[in-house]
Design a protein around this motif. Sequence first.
Motif, PDB file in Angstrom:
ATOM      1  N   UNK A   1    -101.079 -55.379  -9.490  1.00  0.00           N
ATOM      2  CA  UNK A   1    -101.380 -53.959  -9.452  1.00  0.00           C
ATOM      3  C   UNK A   1    -100.086 -53.192  -9.218  1.00  0.00           C
ATOM      4  N   UNK A   2     -99.860 -52.182 -10.042  1.00  0.00           N
ATOM      5  CA  UNK A   2     -98.662 -51.351  -9.988  1.00  0.00           C
ATOM      6  C   UNK A   2     -99.026 -49.976  -9.444  1.00  0.00           C
ATOM      7  N   UNK A   3     -98.159 -49.431  -8.605  1.00  0.00           N
ATOM      8  CA  UNK A   3     -98.386 -48.124  -7.991  1.00  0.00           C
ATOM      9  C   UNK A   3     -97.131 -47.285  -8.129  1.00  0.00           C
ATOM     10  N   UNK A   4     -97.341 -46.004  -8.374  1.00  0.00           N
ATOM     11  CA  UNK A   4     -96.220 -45.062  -8.455  1.00  0.00           C
ATOM     12  C   UNK A   4     -96.631 -43.793  -7.722  1.00  0.00           C
ATOM     13  N   UNK A   5     -95.871 -43.433  -6.704  1.00  0.00           N
ATOM     14  CA  UNK A   5     -96.092 -42.192  -5.978  1.00  0.00           C
ATOM     15  C   UNK A   5     -95.258 -41.099  -6.627  1.00  0.00           C
TER      16      UNK A   5
END
Length: 111
Positions: free
Chosen positions: A54-58
């Motif tokens: 799972x990839x996350x970008x804030x």
Amino acid sequence: MKSTPKFDDEDLALGAAFSVIRSVGVPVGMEDPNHPNISMTLWRTVADHENSTYYFESVLSPSVLWVDLNNIDFAEGTGARTIPLGRETRLAGEVSAKFEPAEPFAWLAGE
């Protein structure tokens, strides 16, 4: 019509997914009194189900972080875990080793 071609290359597929998501994000600080259901985008997430990643970008951080679920022990008794995030936290890359023990969320009061 499809928005992107199907890529066999994982990096190109991930890049394509993020580019589509970024193109529909609502800018930080944007408000529209005529459309109160629209709010600014704070996080973008891409799930790679084939690789359990799972990839996350804030929107407040210049980097993408990801969790390789294959690196986490989900055995019974291992407990809930979290990664503390905040504006002062600058995480990037694979972060599964950053999880810390945590109390589970109380979903329903009294149950």
